[in-house]
Structure formats: C-alpha cells, structure tokens
Design a protein around this motif. Structure first.
Motif, PDB file in Angstrom:
ATOM      1  N   UNK A  64       0.868  -1.179   0.000  1.00  0.00           N
ATOM      2  CA  UNK A  64       0.000   0.000   0.000  1.00  0.00           C
ATOM      3  C   UNK A  64       0.906   1.231   0.000  1.00  0.00           C
ATOM      4  N   UNK A  65       0.723   2.088  -1.000  1.00  0.00           N
ATOM      5  CA  UNK A  65       1.532   3.298  -1.141  1.00  0.00           C
ATOM      6  C   UNK A  65       0.646   4.536  -1.036  1.00  0.00           C
ATOM      7  N   UNK A  66       1.253   5.618  -0.600  1.00  0.00           N
ATOM      8  CA  UNK A  66       0.587   6.913  -0.531  1.00  0.00           C
ATOM      9  C   UNK A  66       1.154   7.813  -1.616  1.00  0.00           C
ATOM     10  N   UNK A  67       0.260   8.359  -2.410  1.00  0.00           N
ATOM     11  CA  UNK A  67       0.625   9.269  -3.489  1.00  0.00           C
ATOM     12  C   UNK A  67       0.226  10.667  -3.047  1.00  0.00           C
ATOM     13  N   UNK A  68       1.217  11.480  -2.688  1.00  0.00           N
ATOM     14  CA  UNK A  68       0.985  12.863  -2.263  1.00  0.00           C
ATOM     15  C   UNK A  68       1.062  13.724  -3.518  1.00  0.00           C
ATOM     16  N   UNK A  69      -0.059  14.326  -3.893  1.00  0.00           N
ATOM     17  CA  UNK A  69      -0.157  15.035  -5.162  1.00  0.00           C
ATOM     18  C   UNK A  69      -0.509  16.503  -4.968  1.00  0.00           C
ATOM     19  N   UNK A  70       0.130  17.343  -5.745  1.00  0.00           N
ATOM     20  CA  UNK A  70      -0.280  18.738  -5.871  1.00  0.00           C
ATOM     21  C   UNK A  70      -0.795  18.884  -7.290  1.00  0.00           C
ATOM     22  N   UNK A 130      -4.603  23.387 -12.428  1.00  0.00           N
ATOM     23  CA  UNK A 130      -4.979  23.507 -13.843  1.00  0.00           C
ATOM     24  C   UNK A 130      -5.131  22.149 -14.526  1.00  0.00           C
ATOM     25  N   UNK A 131      -5.653  21.166 -13.790  1.00  0.00           N
ATOM     26  CA  UNK A 131      -5.919  19.864 -14.375  1.00  0.00           C
ATOM     27  C   UNK A 131      -4.711  18.974 -14.585  1.00  0.00           C
ATOM     28  N   UNK A 132      -3.554  19.394 -14.068  1.00  0.00           N
ATOM     29  CA  UNK A 132      -2.330  18.591 -14.203  1.00  0.00           C
ATOM     30  C   UNK A 132      -1.662  18.429 -12.840  1.00  0.00           C
ATOM     31  N   UNK A 133      -0.924  17.354 -12.701  1.00  0.00           N
ATOM     32  CA  UNK A 133      -0.166  17.122 -11.475  1.00  0.00           C
ATOM     33  C   UNK A 133       1.096  17.971 -11.538  1.00  0.00           C
ATOM     34  N   UNK A 134       1.298  18.752 -10.496  1.00  0.00           N
ATOM     35  CA  UNK A 134       2.490  19.603 -10.391  1.00  0.00           C
ATOM     36  C   UNK A 134       3.617  18.873  -9.662  1.00  0.00           C
ATOM     37  N   UNK A 135       3.217  18.066  -8.674  1.00  0.00           N
ATOM     38  CA  UNK A 135       4.224  17.278  -7.972  1.00  0.00           C
ATOM     39  C   UNK A 135       3.583  16.006  -7.420  1.00  0.00           C
ATOM     40  N   UNK A 136       4.394  14.969  -7.333  1.00  0.00           N
ATOM     41  CA  UNK A 136       3.989  13.676  -6.815  1.00  0.00           C
ATOM     42  C   UNK A 136       5.128  13.151  -5.949  1.00  0.00           C
ATOM     43  N   UNK A 137       4.772  12.764  -4.728  1.00  0.00           N
ATOM     44  CA  UNK A 137       5.726  12.117  -3.837  1.00  0.00           C
ATOM     45  C   UNK A 137       5.091  10.814  -3.411  1.00  0.00           C
ATOM     46  N   UNK A 138       5.798   9.697  -3.654  1.00  0.00           N
ATOM     47  CA  UNK A 138       5.280   8.374  -3.339  1.00  0.00           C
ATOM     48  C   UNK A 138       5.969   7.878  -2.066  1.00  0.00           C
ATOM     49  N   UNK A 139       5.125   7.516  -1.064  1.00  0.00           N
ATOM     50  CA  UNK A 139       5.657   7.050   0.222  1.00  0.00           C
ATOM     51  C   UNK A 139       4.922   5.780   0.653  1.00  0.00           C
ATOM     52  N   UNK A 140       5.529   5.090   1.618  1.00  0.00           N
ATOM     53  CA  UNK A 140       4.871   3.890   2.183  1.00  0.00           C
ATOM     54  C   UNK A 140       4.071   4.257   3.395  1.00  0.00           C
TER      55      UNK A 140
END
Length: 107
Positions: free
Chosen positions: A88-94, A97-107
């Motif tokens: 199980x992973x956590x996707x921290x998204x910003x 304007x309809x697009x992902x600016x940043x993604x950090x994947x953590x456990x």
C-alpha cells in the motif's frame, strides 16, 4: 470513490502500462519523488515510469482519497513483479490547472 479526472487518468495509464499517457497527467515542470530519487519534467517522468513499468509490471487499486489544503493523498494498493508485492503506497499530489504539479510516493 470519486477521484479528480487527472488522478483517474493516472491510475488508468498505470494499469495499462502507458508511460506516455501517464506522463501527460503532469505539467511540463512537474516533479516526482520516488524511492529516494527526483524526476523533473514530463520527459524525465515518462522515462522513469516506462522503466518502472518494464521492471515491475505494477498495477494500482485506489483504496482511499482525501484532499487537504494544497495536497491530495491517494492511498493505493500496488502489485507487480517487485519484492513485497502487493504494497500500500501513498501518493501525495499537488494538482493545478488539471495537471499534477508534484507527486511524492511514500509507504
């Protein structure tokens, strides 16, 4: 579970191993942080996910989604050909304007 359109597209692209569609979910200047490395820009992100798809054949099953101030968190079960699968992973998204600016994947 109701997900923003761009996250639905991201999950679909991952589950179809479509690295171009995956990268198109991101802005031109987006960043991804995964397994201690940072990837910058759509080209870098596309190469990163293409390699990951080839090596791990990962698929995502969204479990929970919440929006907090400027960050959204998608919790997903990810399975594939990697040690410890599934995880199980956590996707921290910003998202802007309809697009992902940043993604950090953590456990």
């Amino acid at each position: 579970m109701k997900l923003p359109k761009v996250i639905t597209k991201l999950v679909e692209a991952q589950n179809q191993a479509d690295s171009v569609a995956y990268a198109n979910c991101f802005s031109e200047t987006a960043t991804v942080f995964d397994e201690g490395k940072t990837y910058k820009g759509k080209t870098d992100i596309e190469q990163w996910i293409a390699n990951a798809n080839e090596n791990y054949k990962a698929v995502m099953q969204p479990l929970h989604f919440e929006e907090k101030e400027t960050t959204s968190i998608l919790k997903a079960e990810v399975s594939g050909t990697f040690p410890g699968s599934p995880v199980v992973l956590n996707y921290h998204l910003e998202i802007a304007d309809g697009h992902i600016q940043s993604l950090k994947i953590t456990t």
